[in-house]
Design an enzyme around this catalytic site. Structure first.
Site, PDB file in Angstrom:
ATOM      1  N   PRO A   1      10.488   6.041  22.788  1.00 39.84           N
ATOM      2  CA  PRO A   1      10.834   6.825  23.978  1.00 39.84           C
ATOM      3  C   PRO A   1       9.607   7.588  24.477  1.00 39.84           C
ATOM      4  O   PRO A   1       8.874   8.155  23.668  1.00 39.84           O
ATOM      5  CB  PRO A   1      11.920   7.790  23.482  1.00 39.84           C
ATOM      6  CG  PRO A   1      11.791   7.816  22.008  1.00 39.84           C
ATOM      7  CD  PRO A   1      11.136   6.526  21.574  1.00 39.84           C
TER       8      PRO A   1
ATOM      9  N   ALA B   1       8.353  12.027  24.067  1.00 42.99           N
ATOM     10  CA  ALA B   1       9.224  12.518  22.995  1.00 42.99           C
ATOM     11  C   ALA B   1       8.409  13.000  21.805  1.00 42.99           C
ATOM     12  O   ALA B   1       8.971  13.422  20.806  1.00 42.99           O
ATOM     13  CB  ALA B   1      10.175  11.404  22.564  1.00 42.99           C
TER      14      ALA B   1
ATOM     15  N   LEU C   1       6.420  11.009  20.050  1.00 39.64           N
ATOM     16  CA  LEU C   1       6.275   9.930  19.072  1.00 39.64           C
ATOM     17  C   LEU C   1       5.026   9.082  19.341  1.00 39.64           C
ATOM     18  O   LEU C   1       4.892   7.977  18.821  1.00 39.64           O
ATOM     19  CB  LEU C   1       7.528   9.038  19.053  1.00 39.64           C
ATOM     20  CG  LEU C   1       8.826   9.722  18.622  1.00 39.64           C
ATOM     21  CD1 LEU C   1       9.980   8.720  18.607  1.00 39.64           C
ATOM     22  CD2 LEU C   1       8.706  10.366  17.235  1.00 39.64           C
TER      23      LEU C   1
ATOM     24  N   SER D   1       3.946   7.609  22.143  1.00 43.87           N
ATOM     25  CA  SER D   1       4.159   6.389  22.924  1.00 43.87           C
ATOM     26  C   SER D   1       2.936   6.034  23.776  1.00 43.87           C
ATOM     27  O   SER D   1       2.532   4.871  23.831  1.00 43.87           O
ATOM     28  CB  SER D   1       5.440   6.539  23.755  1.00 43.87           C
ATOM     29  OG  SER D   1       5.216   6.384  25.109  1.00 43.87           O
ATOM     30  N   SER D   2       2.320   7.041  24.423  1.00 45.53           N
ATOM     31  CA  SER D   2       1.183   6.695  25.283  1.00 45.53           C
ATOM     32  C   SER D   2      -0.001   6.201  24.457  1.00 45.53           C
ATOM     33  O   SER D   2      -0.674   5.241  24.846  1.00 45.53           O
ATOM     34  CB  SER D   2       0.782   7.864  26.179  1.00 45.53           C
ATOM     35  OG  SER D   2       0.774   9.064  25.479  1.00 45.53           O
ATOM     36  N   ALA D   3      -0.241   6.821  23.291  1.00 47.06           N
ATOM     37  CA  ALA D   3      -1.356   6.376  22.442  1.00 47.06           C
ATOM     38  C   ALA D   3      -1.140   4.938  21.999  1.00 47.06           C
ATOM     39  O   ALA D   3      -2.077   4.128  21.991  1.00 47.06           O
ATOM     40  CB  ALA D   3      -1.495   7.282  21.225  1.00 47.06           C
TER      41      ALA D   3
ATOM     42  N   ASP E   1      -3.064  10.843  17.483  1.00 51.11           N
ATOM     43  CA  ASP E   1      -2.134   9.794  17.921  1.00 51.11           C
ATOM     44  C   ASP E   1      -2.821   8.433  18.030  1.00 51.11           C
ATOM     45  O   ASP E   1      -2.298   7.423  17.554  1.00 51.11           O
ATOM     46  CB  ASP E   1      -1.519  10.147  19.280  1.00 51.11           C
ATOM     47  CG  ASP E   1      -0.537  11.311  19.185  1.00 51.11           C
ATOM     48  OD1 ASP E   1      -0.551  12.011  18.152  1.00 51.11           O
ATOM     49  OD2 ASP E   1       0.241  11.521  20.137  1.00 51.11           O
TER      50      ASP E   1
HETATM   51  O1  PMV Z   1       3.741  16.784  20.775  1.00 55.12           O
HETATM   52  P1  PMV Z   1       2.942  16.025  19.837  1.00 55.12           P
HETATM   53  O2  PMV Z   1       3.724  15.143  18.945  1.00 55.12           O
HETATM   54  O3  PMV Z   1       1.774  15.337  20.460  1.00 55.12           O
HETATM   55  O4  PMV Z   1       2.339  17.031  18.780  1.00 55.12           O
HETATM   56  C1  PMV Z   1       1.539  18.104  19.108  1.00 55.12           C
HETATM   57  C2  PMV Z   1       1.060  18.712  17.831  1.00 55.12           C
HETATM   58  C3  PMV Z   1       0.502  20.116  17.995  1.00 55.12           C
HETATM   59  O5  PMV Z   1       0.071  20.509  16.706  1.00 55.12           O
HETATM   60  C4  PMV Z   1       1.535  21.076  18.491  1.00 55.12           C
HETATM   61  C5  PMV Z   1      -0.689  20.111  18.954  1.00 55.12           C
HETATM   62  C6  PMV Z   1      -1.916  19.389  18.460  1.00 55.12           C
HETATM   63  O6  PMV Z   1      -2.764  19.039  19.334  1.00 55.12           O
HETATM   64  O7  PMV Z   1      -2.105  19.205  17.261  1.00 55.12           O
END
Ligand code: PMV
Length: 318
Positions: A98, A101, A103, A105-107, A150
């Site tokens: 999704p 979300a 997870l 997805s874009s990466a 990611d």
């Molecule tokens: O929203 P996500 O899954 O890309 O996670 C962000 C994680 C944080 O620690 C809140 C921010 C970061 O850049 O590490």
């Protein structure tokens, strides 16, 4: 025709604290984005079948768009095509992740697209190059936002330990359940919220970050020893600390409580920036199916996942 696929990711422990140099653990999951490229003289066409979106296509030469929801994946694919100056091509994206979300997805779309283009055009990019180019492109599309985690997880797979730098961890796969709240999450605003709290109450917030870092460190041997009971306990503590930082939400808490209650999970926590997006749970004695049912009953969208799965790969002849 060339197809590559790349995994999405979850953060197992340490989100938010990692922004201040404290250890976090991320893992690739077996929900993947698949990108197929084939020659299409005279046209540049992007087609997608992302989960939670209707299929659509965008012809970059004519600008013809069949769905207003095209923005998410096409922005990233367009950036990849521009980077390699690719024309006369049709790109199909098929993602089970999704979007928006948390997870990754874009990466995974960017990494799979870079790998597919590299193979299709015989560029021979190494994994290191794929990770570096993908990180740069994702960050550019997101206007400077985005951590290398990611794209690194989408490229290399497995587990990563993230603090001031990123290092792979050699750990066994872990069966988990992801619960999607169906609420989009906004990483930047959640990070700003935590930064603001830290500025006002450094003496309270800094010990929370240190405790989160200690949880990440303690989790590594528990994943190695495959000790879900203790790992679940640490997930619960980590969720409590994230709640204290103000980044949970009613929907996330409902899914976390449903997982621990009717779902019989050993532990559950939000994953990623919070405010919406997803939570993760470790199945308890009642098993994965009970957990899936409990999350559905709490109005979430559950996904069975395996953490620690393979990174980007070329798919055989399809
Ligand atoms: O929203 P996500 O899954 O890309 O996670 C962000 C994680 C944080 O620690 C809140 C921010 C970061 O850049 O590490």
């Amino acid at each position: 025709m060339t197809t590559a696929s790349a995994p999405g990711k979850i953060i197992l422990f340490g989100e938010h604290a990692v922004v201040f140099g404290v250890t976090a653990i991320g893992a690739a999951i077996d929900l993947r984005a698949k990108v197929t490229v084939r020659n299409l003289p005279g046209s540049v066409l992007i087609k997608t079948a992302e989960l939670a979106l209707h299929g659509f296509s965008l012809d970059l030469t004519t600008g013809r768009l069949t769905s207003p929801q095209a923005a998410h994946a096409t922005r990233y694919i367009s950036a990849v095509l521009r980077e390699f100056d690719v024309k006369d091509i049709r790109v199909c994206i098929d993602s089970s992740l999704p979007p928006a979300a948390g997870l990754g997805s874009s990466a995974s779309i960017v990494v799979a697209a870079v790998a597919a283009i590299s193979a299709h055009h015989g560029l021979g990019l190494s994994r290191k190059e794929i990770a570096a180019i993908s990180y740069r492109l994702e960050k550019k599309v997101q206007q400077g936002l985005g951590s290398p985690m990611d794209t690194a997880l989408a490229t290399y797979g497995g587990y990563l330990k993230i603090s001031r730098d990123i290092a792979p961890l050699d750990l066994p796969p872990l069966e988990m359940v992801v619960g999607y709240t169906k609420m989009p999450h906004d990483t930047l605003s959640e990070v700003e919220k935590v930064q603001d709290l830290r500025k006002r109450y450094f003496d309270l917030v800094d010990p929370i970050f240190q405790a989160i870092g200690a949880i990440s460190e303690k989790a590594v041997p528990l994943i190695r020893e495959q000790n879900p009971e203790e790992l679940g306990r640490l997930m619960n503590v980590n969720h409590g600390l994230l709640e204290a930082l103000g980044v949970s939400s009613r929907e996330l808490d409902e899914l976390v409580n449903a997982a621990r209650g009717a779902g019989g999970a050993f532990g559950a926590k939000l994953t990623g920036a919070g405010g919406g997006g997803c939570m993760i749970a470790l199945p308890g004695a009642a098993g994965t199916d009970a957990l899936m049912v409990a999350l559905k009953q709490a109005r979430g969208v559950p996904f069975k996942v395996v953490a620690g799965c393979e990174g980007v790969r070329l798919e055989g002849d399809l």
